[in-house]
Motif scaffolding. Structure first.
Motif, PDB file in Angstrom:
ATOM      1  N   ALA A  63      32.771  36.496  46.596  1.00 16.39           N
ATOM      2  CA  ALA A  63      34.013  36.033  47.223  1.00 16.39           C
ATOM      3  C   ALA A  63      33.755  34.806  48.092  1.00 16.39           C
ATOM      4  CB  ALA A  63      34.630  37.154  48.057  1.00 16.39           C
ATOM      5  N   GLY A  64      32.662  34.824  48.828  1.00 15.88           N
ATOM      6  CA  GLY A  64      32.324  33.662  49.663  1.00 15.88           C
ATOM      7  C   GLY A  64      32.045  32.421  48.838  1.00 15.88           C
ATOM      8  N   ALA A  65      31.323  32.589  47.748  1.00 14.56           N
ATOM      9  CA  ALA A  65      31.044  31.452  46.866  1.00 14.56           C
ATOM     10  C   ALA A  65      32.330  30.921  46.249  1.00 14.56           C
ATOM     11  CB  ALA A  65      30.057  31.863  45.780  1.00 14.56           C
ATOM     12  N   MET A  66      33.229  31.828  45.888  1.00 16.22           N
ATOM     13  CA  MET A  66      34.509  31.410  45.326  1.00 16.22           C
ATOM     14  C   MET A  66      35.322  30.628  46.361  1.00 16.22           C
ATOM     15  SD  MET A  66      37.582  33.747  43.862  1.00 16.22           S
ATOM     16  CE  MET A  66      38.282  33.994  45.472  1.00 16.22           C
ATOM     17  N   TRP A  67      35.209  31.024  47.622  1.00 17.69           N
ATOM     18  CA  TRP A  67      35.933  30.337  48.693  1.00 17.69           C
ATOM     19  C   TRP A  67      35.395  28.921  48.895  1.00 17.69           C
ATOM     20  CZ3 TRP A  67      34.234  29.917  54.157  1.00 17.69           C
ATOM     21  CH2 TRP A  67      35.226  29.372  54.968  1.00 17.69           C
ATOM     22  N   ILE A  68      34.078  28.765  48.826  1.00 20.32           N
ATOM     23  CA  ILE A  68      33.458  27.453  49.039  1.00 20.32           C
ATOM     24  C   ILE A  68      33.690  26.543  47.844  1.00 20.32           C
ATOM     25  CG2 ILE A  68      31.250  26.270  49.340  1.00 20.32           C
ATOM     26  CD1 ILE A  68      30.357  28.780  50.946  1.00 20.32           C
ATOM     27  N   LYS A  69      33.488  27.068  46.657  1.00 19.42           N
ATOM     28  CA  LYS A  69      33.636  26.256  45.441  1.00 19.42           C
ATOM     29  C   LYS A  69      34.420  27.073  44.416  1.00 19.42           C
ATOM     30  CE  LYS A  69      32.603  22.780  42.758  1.00 19.42           C
ATOM     31  NZ  LYS A  69      33.141  21.481  42.986  1.00 19.42           N
ATOM     32  N   PRO A  70      35.750  26.891  44.348  1.00 16.43           N
ATOM     33  CA  PRO A  70      36.556  27.670  43.404  1.00 16.43           C
ATOM     34  C   PRO A  70      36.066  27.510  41.960  1.00 16.43           C
ATOM     35  CG  PRO A  70      37.960  26.462  44.909  1.00 16.43           C
ATOM     36  CD  PRO A  70      36.563  25.969  45.126  1.00 16.43           C
ATOM     37  N   SER A  71      35.691  28.626  41.374  1.00 20.52           N
ATOM     38  CA  SER A  71      35.251  28.631  39.986  1.00 20.52           C
ATOM     39  C   SER A  71      35.452  30.037  39.429  1.00 20.52           C
ATOM     40  CB  SER A  71      33.785  28.242  39.885  1.00 20.52           C
ATOM     41  OG  SER A  71      33.341  28.400  38.559  1.00 20.52           O
ATOM     42  N   PHE A  72      35.852  30.106  38.177  1.00 23.59           N
ATOM     43  CA  PHE A  72      36.052  31.400  37.550  1.00 23.59           C
ATOM     44  C   PHE A  72      34.736  32.148  37.360  1.00 23.59           C
ATOM     45  CE2 PHE A  72      40.345  32.158  37.089  1.00 23.59           C
ATOM     46  CZ  PHE A  72      41.020  31.016  36.729  1.00 23.59           C
ATOM     47  N   VAL A  73      33.615  31.449  37.447  1.00 21.67           N
ATOM     48  CA  VAL A  73      32.317  32.118  37.338  1.00 21.67           C
ATOM     49  C   VAL A  73      32.180  33.175  38.429  1.00 21.67           C
ATOM     50  CG1 VAL A  73      29.817  31.762  37.514  1.00 21.67           C
ATOM     51  CG2 VAL A  73      31.224  30.142  36.248  1.00 21.67           C
ATOM     52  N   PHE A  74      32.601  32.831  39.632  1.00 26.36           N
ATOM     53  CA  PHE A  74      32.496  33.763  40.746  1.00 26.36           C
ATOM     54  C   PHE A  74      33.548  34.871  40.655  1.00 26.36           C
ATOM     55  CE2 PHE A  74      30.992  29.618  42.474  1.00 26.36           C
ATOM     56  CZ  PHE A  74      29.639  29.929  42.397  1.00 26.36           C
ATOM     57  N   VAL A  75      34.691  34.550  40.111  1.00 28.96           N
ATOM     58  CA  VAL A  75      35.728  35.568  39.904  1.00 28.96           C
ATOM     59  C   VAL A  75      35.227  36.603  38.899  1.00 28.96           C
ATOM     60  CG1 VAL A  75      38.066  35.975  39.056  1.00 28.96           C
ATOM     61  CG2 VAL A  75      37.592  33.973  40.471  1.00 28.96           C
ATOM     62  N   ILE A  76      34.651  36.136  37.824  1.00 30.18           N
ATOM     63  CA  ILE A  76      34.121  37.041  36.798  1.00 30.18           C
ATOM     64  C   ILE A  76      32.987  37.882  37.361  1.00 30.18           C
ATOM     65  CG2 ILE A  76      32.878  37.111  34.595  1.00 30.18           C
ATOM     66  CD1 ILE A  76      34.625  34.641  33.795  1.00 30.18           C
ATOM     67  N   SER A  77      32.123  37.269  38.165  1.00 33.23           N
ATOM     68  CA  SER A  77      31.027  38.053  38.751  1.00 33.23           C
ATOM     69  C   SER A  77      31.567  39.121  39.699  1.00 33.23           C
ATOM     70  CB  SER A  77      30.017  37.147  39.452  1.00 33.23           C
ATOM     71  OG  SER A  77      30.594  36.494  40.556  1.00 33.23           O
ATOM     72  N   TYR A  78      32.641  38.808  40.432  1.00 31.70           N
ATOM     73  CA  TYR A  78      33.228  39.822  41.305  1.00 31.70           C
ATOM     74  C   TYR A  78      33.838  40.958  40.490  1.00 31.70           C
ATOM     75  CZ  TYR A  78      35.838  42.259  44.806  1.00 31.70           C
ATOM     76  OH  TYR A  78      36.312  43.250  45.613  1.00 31.70           O
ATOM     77  N   PHE A  79      34.535  40.634  39.411  1.00 31.12           N
ATOM     78  CA  PHE A  79      35.117  41.676  38.566  1.00 31.12           C
ATOM     79  C   PHE A  79      34.028  42.536  37.926  1.00 31.12           C
ATOM     80  CE2 PHE A  79      39.193  39.065  38.127  1.00 31.12           C
ATOM     81  CZ  PHE A  79      39.799  39.782  39.137  1.00 31.12           C
ATOM     82  N   ALA A  80      32.881  41.940  37.613  1.00 29.97           N
ATOM     83  CA  ALA A  80      31.763  42.720  37.075  1.00 29.97           C
ATOM     84  C   ALA A  80      31.279  43.732  38.114  1.00 29.97           C
ATOM     85  CB  ALA A  80      30.627  41.796  36.663  1.00 29.97           C
ATOM     86  N   ILE A  81      31.302  43.344  39.376  1.00 29.85           N
ATOM     87  CA  ILE A  81      30.919  44.267  40.447  1.00 29.85           C
ATOM     88  C   ILE A  81      31.936  45.399  40.550  1.00 29.85           C
ATOM     89  CG2 ILE A  81      30.660  44.451  42.959  1.00 29.85           C
ATOM     90  CD1 ILE A  81      29.485  41.555  42.787  1.00 29.85           C
ATOM     91  N   LEU A  82      33.218  45.074  40.446  1.00 33.07           N
ATOM     92  CA  LEU A  82      34.243  46.127  40.488  1.00 33.07           C
ATOM     93  C   LEU A  82      34.077  47.129  39.348  1.00 33.07           C
ATOM     94  CD1 LEU A  82      37.597  44.375  41.473  1.00 33.07           C
ATOM     95  CD2 LEU A  82      36.165  45.878  42.852  1.00 33.07           C
ATOM     96  N   ILE A  83      33.700  46.646  38.187  1.00 34.11           N
ATOM     97  CA  ILE A  83      33.480  47.539  37.047  1.00 34.11           C
ATOM     98  C   ILE A  83      32.319  48.482  37.343  1.00 34.11           C
ATOM     99  CG2 ILE A  83      32.699  47.606  34.645  1.00 34.11           C
ATOM    100  CD1 ILE A  83      34.380  44.997  34.258  1.00 34.11           C
ATOM    101  N   GLN A  84      31.287  47.966  37.995  1.00 32.63           N
ATOM    102  CA  GLN A  84      30.158  48.829  38.335  1.00 32.63           C
ATOM    103  C   GLN A  84      30.559  49.911  39.324  1.00 32.63           C
ATOM    104  OE1 GLN A  84      26.273  46.967  38.914  1.00 32.63           O
ATOM    105  NE2 GLN A  84      27.325  45.059  38.411  1.00 32.63           N
ATOM    106  N   TYR A  85      31.440  49.555  40.266  1.00 31.85           N
ATOM    107  CA  TYR A  85      31.935  50.576  41.190  1.00 31.85           C
ATOM    108  C   TYR A  85      32.572  51.730  40.427  1.00 31.85           C
ATOM    109  CZ  TYR A  85      31.494  48.180  45.731  1.00 31.85           C
ATOM    110  OH  TYR A  85      31.026  47.606  46.872  1.00 31.85           O
TER     111      TYR A  85
END
Length: 161
Positions: free
Chosen positions: A112-134
């Protein structure tokens, strides 16, 4: 060892509260940042060779390592033996689960912090991957029984109170 009345129910309820609280801890900042994201911006630009993106992209390796460690890391593996009591198994499950959730929370906040600094879907996808692991680490009774090798007698004892 005999369980106290409602000990299993209280434990299970507490684990679900912790689980949902930690997910909310990372989901709220992510959602707020995502809502503030300028939808007209060119997010594909994130793959450019800008120095800030290259530095932030290294966080993907940290997030990937954290995701791997939650499943295969030595400190998150359950340490029980066959003659452990049900209370010991519950303590071990709580300890290791909290460690796993904490690691994923840090990885989610980094994404989320990386997405805030540099908006990119790469960070959004990585966050969603974390949610899937939860979702795979949800503290269900079946997971508890399977992971900690709870016997049929112990399981009946959990529900007899």
């Amino acid at each position: 060892m005999e369980l106290k009345p409602n000990e299993w129910k209280d434990f299970h309820h507490m684990m679900y509260q912790i689980y949902h609280g930690i997910i909310a801890l990372t989901l709220v900042p992510f959602a707020l940042l995502f809502l503030e994201w300028d939808s007209s911006a060119n997010k594909v630009e994130g793959f450019s060779s800008s120095p800030s993106f290259i530095i932030l992209a290294q966080l993907i390796w940290i997030i990937a390592y954290a995701s791997w460690y939650v499943w295969k890391g030595e400190k998150v593996m359950y340490r029980i033996d066959d003659n452990s009591s049900i209370s010991e198994k519950m303590r071990e499950f709580k300890k290791r689960s909290l460690l796993k959730y904490g690691i994923l929370a840090v990885a989610g906040l980094l994404a989320a912090g990386a997405m805030w600094i540099k908006p990119s879907f790469v960070f959004v996808i990585s966050y969603f991957a974390i949610l899937i692991q939860y979702s795979f680490l949800r503290p269900s009774e079946d997971k508890f029984v399977r992971e900690l090798r709870v016997t049929k007698e112990e399981r009946e004892m959990m529900h007899s109170n």
